[in-house]
Structure formats: C-alpha cells, structure tokens
Design an enzyme around this catalytic site. Structure first.
Site, PDB file in Angstrom:
ATOM      1  N   HIS A 299       4.955   4.692  -7.539  1.00  0.00           N
ATOM      2  CA  HIS A 299       4.469   4.442  -6.179  1.00  0.00           C
ATOM      3  C   HIS A 299       3.286   3.482  -6.217  1.00  0.00           C
ATOM      4  O   HIS A 299       3.244   2.486  -5.489  1.00  0.00           O
ATOM      5  CB  HIS A 299       4.065   5.787  -5.539  1.00  0.00           C
ATOM      6  CG  HIS A 299       3.476   5.691  -4.169  1.00  0.00           C
ATOM      7  ND1 HIS A 299       4.137   6.075  -3.029  1.00  0.00           N
ATOM      8  CD2 HIS A 299       2.249   5.279  -3.755  1.00  0.00           C
ATOM      9  CE1 HIS A 299       3.359   5.884  -1.960  1.00  0.00           C
ATOM     10  NE2 HIS A 299       2.211   5.407  -2.381  1.00  0.00           N
ATOM     11  N   GLU A 300       2.346   3.747  -7.118  1.00  0.00           N
ATOM     12  CA  GLU A 300       1.144   2.905  -7.166  1.00  0.00           C
ATOM     13  C   GLU A 300       1.461   1.493  -7.609  1.00  0.00           C
ATOM     14  O   GLU A 300       0.991   0.517  -7.007  1.00  0.00           O
ATOM     15  CB  GLU A 300       0.097   3.528  -8.108  1.00  0.00           C
ATOM     16  CG  GLU A 300      -0.387   4.915  -7.725  1.00  0.00           C
ATOM     17  CD  GLU A 300      -0.705   5.079  -6.248  1.00  0.00           C
ATOM     18  OE1 GLU A 300      -0.652   6.214  -5.766  1.00  0.00           O
ATOM     19  OE2 GLU A 300      -0.984   4.066  -5.552  1.00  0.00           O
TER      20      GLU A 300
ATOM     21  N   HIS B 174       3.011  -0.542  -4.891  1.00  0.00           N
ATOM     22  CA  HIS B 174       2.049  -1.153  -3.956  1.00  0.00           C
ATOM     23  C   HIS B 174       1.668  -2.555  -4.462  1.00  0.00           C
ATOM     24  O   HIS B 174       1.493  -3.489  -3.678  1.00  0.00           O
ATOM     25  CB  HIS B 174       0.785  -0.296  -3.838  1.00  0.00           C
ATOM     26  CG  HIS B 174       0.872   0.823  -2.854  1.00  0.00           C
ATOM     27  ND1 HIS B 174       1.296   0.654  -1.551  1.00  0.00           N
ATOM     28  CD2 HIS B 174       0.578   2.138  -2.985  1.00  0.00           C
ATOM     29  CE1 HIS B 174       1.250   1.826  -0.927  1.00  0.00           C
ATOM     30  NE2 HIS B 174       0.827   2.737  -1.768  1.00  0.00           N
TER      31      HIS B 174
ATOM     32  N   TYR C 100      -1.597  -3.027   5.873  1.00  0.00           N
ATOM     33  CA  TYR C 100      -1.669  -1.589   5.616  1.00  0.00           C
ATOM     34  C   TYR C 100      -2.167  -0.794   6.840  1.00  0.00           C
ATOM     35  O   TYR C 100      -3.132  -0.041   6.794  1.00  0.00           O
ATOM     36  CB  TYR C 100      -2.574  -1.327   4.409  1.00  0.00           C
ATOM     37  CG  TYR C 100      -2.316  -0.010   3.716  1.00  0.00           C
ATOM     38  CD1 TYR C 100      -3.319   0.956   3.642  1.00  0.00           C
ATOM     39  CD2 TYR C 100      -1.076   0.278   3.127  1.00  0.00           C
ATOM     40  CE1 TYR C 100      -3.095   2.160   2.996  1.00  0.00           C
ATOM     41  CE2 TYR C 100      -0.853   1.470   2.488  1.00  0.00           C
ATOM     42  CZ  TYR C 100      -1.852   2.417   2.426  1.00  0.00           C
ATOM     43  OH  TYR C 100      -1.636   3.609   1.778  1.00  0.00           O
TER      44      TYR C 100
ATOM     45  N   GLU D 211       3.971   1.832   2.676  1.00  0.00           N
ATOM     46  CA  GLU D 211       4.031   3.155   2.062  1.00  0.00           C
ATOM     47  C   GLU D 211       5.468   3.563   1.726  1.00  0.00           C
ATOM     48  O   GLU D 211       5.745   4.109   0.650  1.00  0.00           O
ATOM     49  CB  GLU D 211       3.406   4.211   2.991  1.00  0.00           C
ATOM     50  CG  GLU D 211       1.934   4.383   2.784  1.00  0.00           C
ATOM     51  CD  GLU D 211       1.629   4.781   1.345  1.00  0.00           C
ATOM     52  OE1 GLU D 211       2.270   5.716   0.813  1.00  0.00           O
ATOM     53  OE2 GLU D 211       0.764   4.128   0.743  1.00  0.00           O
TER      54      GLU D 211
ATOM     55  N   ASP E 287      -5.202   8.067   9.342  1.00  0.00           N
ATOM     56  CA  ASP E 287      -4.379   7.500   8.260  1.00  0.00           C
ATOM     57  C   ASP E 287      -3.910   6.075   8.556  1.00  0.00           C
ATOM     58  O   ASP E 287      -2.725   5.742   8.393  1.00  0.00           O
ATOM     59  CB  ASP E 287      -3.183   8.443   8.036  1.00  0.00           C
ATOM     60  CG  ASP E 287      -2.288   8.041   6.871  1.00  0.00           C
ATOM     61  OD1 ASP E 287      -2.788   7.488   5.886  1.00  0.00           O
ATOM     62  OD2 ASP E 287      -1.062   8.307   6.972  1.00  0.00           O
TER      63      ASP E 287
ATOM     64  N   HIS F 114       1.003   7.057   5.984  1.00  0.00           N
ATOM     65  CA  HIS F 114       1.646   8.045   5.101  1.00  0.00           C
ATOM     66  C   HIS F 114       2.477   9.048   5.901  1.00  0.00           C
ATOM     67  O   HIS F 114       3.060   9.965   5.333  1.00  0.00           O
ATOM     68  CB  HIS F 114       0.588   8.828   4.313  1.00  0.00           C
ATOM     69  CG  HIS F 114      -0.160   8.015   3.324  1.00  0.00           C
ATOM     70  ND1 HIS F 114      -1.350   7.387   3.634  1.00  0.00           N
ATOM     71  CD2 HIS F 114       0.115   7.686   2.043  1.00  0.00           C
ATOM     72  CE1 HIS F 114      -1.787   6.731   2.575  1.00  0.00           C
ATOM     73  NE2 HIS F 114      -0.928   6.888   1.599  1.00  0.00           N
TER      74      HIS F 114
END
Ligand SMILES: CCC(=O)Oc1c(C)cccc1C(=O)O
Ligand SMILES: [Zn+2]
Length: 311
Positions: A137-138, A141, A152, A161, A221, A226
């Site tokens: 996931h990271e 990005h 974002y 996301e 958020d 998310h």
C-alpha cells in the site's frame, strides 16, 4: 573492501523466518539490497540517521526491519514482474523503509520519498511493517505519485487510497482484506474490499461505504480519502471476483486482468483531479485497449461501476 550482495536471514515480527538479499559491507552486514533498481534499503529510525540496519552476521533479529525489507523486495518484484515497472518512478528509484518510527505509532506512511512504519501500540495495531499489504500500500502511493499523482483529498484522494489498497491486495494476494495480520484490536482487518461495511462494528466515525450514494461528504480524513476509497475498492473486487451487488450482477474476470486494467488506467488515463466518474471511463478505456471493446472485461467494468452507483 568493496560492498557486495549476500543472502541473509532473519525472523519477522511474528517469528516467521525469511531469507533475502542484503549486503556485506566493511566486515558487517546491512539491509541494503543492491540487486533491485538503485537499491532497497531499510533502516532503524531510532538510530536517528539514515543508517542501514546492521548485523554482525547474516542473521538479522529486528522483526520490523526484516519484514519491511522483505516486503519492499516483494513489492518491487510485483511491479517489475507484473507491469515491467522499475520501482516507484519506473527509473529504479531506491526504496527506503524506516522502522520503529514514532512512539508506538499506529500508522504507516509514504512521505513522497520513503516508507515509514510505526510499532503500533499493541492495542490497535501490531508493528505495521509486518503487513505485506501495508508495505505494498505504501509503495503504491509512490507509484500513484509518479503516475496520475491523484490529489490527496475528496474523490481523487479516495482513488489515491483505493489504488494503494488495490495493489496492496494484489501483492498480498490471498484475500481482499487490508491489514488483516496487524490488527491487535480483534477486528477482521483495517479495510475489506470484499465487503467494506463488514467492519462497521469498530468504526466510530463514518462507516465504510459500498455504494456512491453512501459516500462520506464531511471534512474528516481529507474529505474521507480512507472512507470513500471503499467504493472503488468494492468495484475492483467485483470486476475480479464478480457477484451481485444492489441487484446488479457482475461477471468477474479474475485478478490477472483486473490488475492490468487498473495499472493501465492509472498510468495512462487518470490525472491529478480525476473523480470516480472519470475512474469508470478510464477503466472502460483500459479494458477495451487490453481485451477488446466488446470483451467480458469491458462488460465487467461497466457492471461493477454501475453496481456501486458510479456512472
Ligand atoms: C494499509 C496501510 C494504511 O492504510 O496505512 C495508513 C494507516 C495505518 C494510517 C493512516 C494512513 C495510512 C495510509 O497509508 O494511507
Ligand atoms: Zn494510504
């Protein structure tokens, strides 16, 4: 003496033994893999500087460092083998992971240059580096940043996301859950792409939506990046696995075609401000390019986005 790559060993956060490329350097060993792109390097943030995790022998004991390093290598290999992409920038950019960031930090992040993992507080999360889908996931990005670079916040942020979750679930390929092995609070996962509403019992703020009509429109958020990511996650799940959702039937086409469609849409068609409707069009276009405009792939994309109320 010059540095050279060696095969090293270690035990992850949960005691699982693994083997990976590292480097022999000045009589010691460090978590610096020189065989992938310009490198995959992992360091212990508590040492304060960009110091690679060292070991006096080929056995590394820091579970978070071992997992972060091995998971970064797996994710590098996924992008190389599946799409021919050489790291986040498709130019071999060195993949840096920092572990033990913060104090029992219940987070993981991509800060534009590197991945960072907290140890978790043992109540909400175990050490986050232990999650293969977290690492993927990271790093994803980073891939988003070097392709569509989706803003974002709001719907483009939810897509940012969602792409991180989609490729996270494609690397950690045995389920459609995100963070399922690092939850310490007894919940099933951090997010479920298969049934986003599944985790409703834990959520204090907005529930995860599985239809555009249920999207979060507040300011939490970054406008729910998310939260509303679950709408696109559900669509991706349906394209791959099929199913019936709000009376719309979707005939799934499998993971292999689904990941190609999303990668092509992300790298060729989406832009910084793309919203869910543009996501639908980009996925239809990508499916048509890859499998034909009258293919079952195009039909699955149209059905899935209709099923989650995106036109
Ligand atoms: C699956 C990885 C993930 O979602 O990491 C985050 C966490 C745990 C908290 C806040 C942000 C993120 C993120 O990377 O978006
Ligand atoms: Zn994320």
């Amino acid at each position: 003496n010059t540095a050279h790559d060696v095969t090293a060993f270690g035990t992850g956060v949960f005691g699982d033994r693994k083997m990976f490329e590292a480097q022999a350097y000045e009589g010691k060993f460090r978590l610096f893999d020189v065989t992938r792109g310009d490198g995959v390097v992992t360091y212990d943030n508590t040492t304060g500087t960009n110091l690679d995790v060292f070991s006096i022998n080929k056995m590394f004991k820091d579970g978070s460092a071992v997992d972060a390093h091995a998971n970064a290598q797996k994710t590098y290999d996924y992008y190389q083998d599946t799409f021919g992409r050489d790291s986040v920038d498709d130019n071999g950019q060195i993949l840096i992971s920092a572990v033990h960031v913060g104090n029992n930090w219940n987070n993981a992040s991509w800060n534009g240059r590197q991945m960072s993992y907290g140890d978790g507080d043992g109540l909400r999360f175990h050490p986050l580096a232990a999650g293969l889908d977290v690492a993927a996931h990271e790093m994803s990005h980073g891939v988003v940043q070097h392709t569509a670079n989706l803003i974002y916040r709001g719907e483009s942020g939810a897509l940012n996301e969602s792409f991180a979750d989609i490729f996270g679930a494609m690397v950690d390929r045995d389920d459609w859950l995100i963070g399922e092995n690092i939850m310490a609070d007894g919940t099933l996962a951090l997010r479920s792409m298969e049934d986003p509403t599944d985790l409703i019992e834990r959520r204090t703020e907005a529930p995860y939506p599985d239809h555009w009509s249920k999207r979060y429109t507040g300011t939490l958020d970054n406008g729910g990046v998310h939260i509303n990511s679950s709408i696109n996650n559900k669509a991706a799940y349906l394209i791959s696995e099929g199913g019936e959702h709000f009376d719309v039937a979707v005939n799934g086409i499998g993971r292999d075609k689904t990941e190609q469609i999303y990668y092509r849409a992300l790298s060729l068609y989406l832009t910084r401000s793309s919203d869910f409707s543009m996501m639908r069009e980009a996925a239809i276009q990508a499916a048509g390019d890859l499998y034909g405009s009258d293919s079952d792939a195009v039909a699955a994309v149209e059905q899935a986005y209709s099923a989650v109320g995106v036109y």
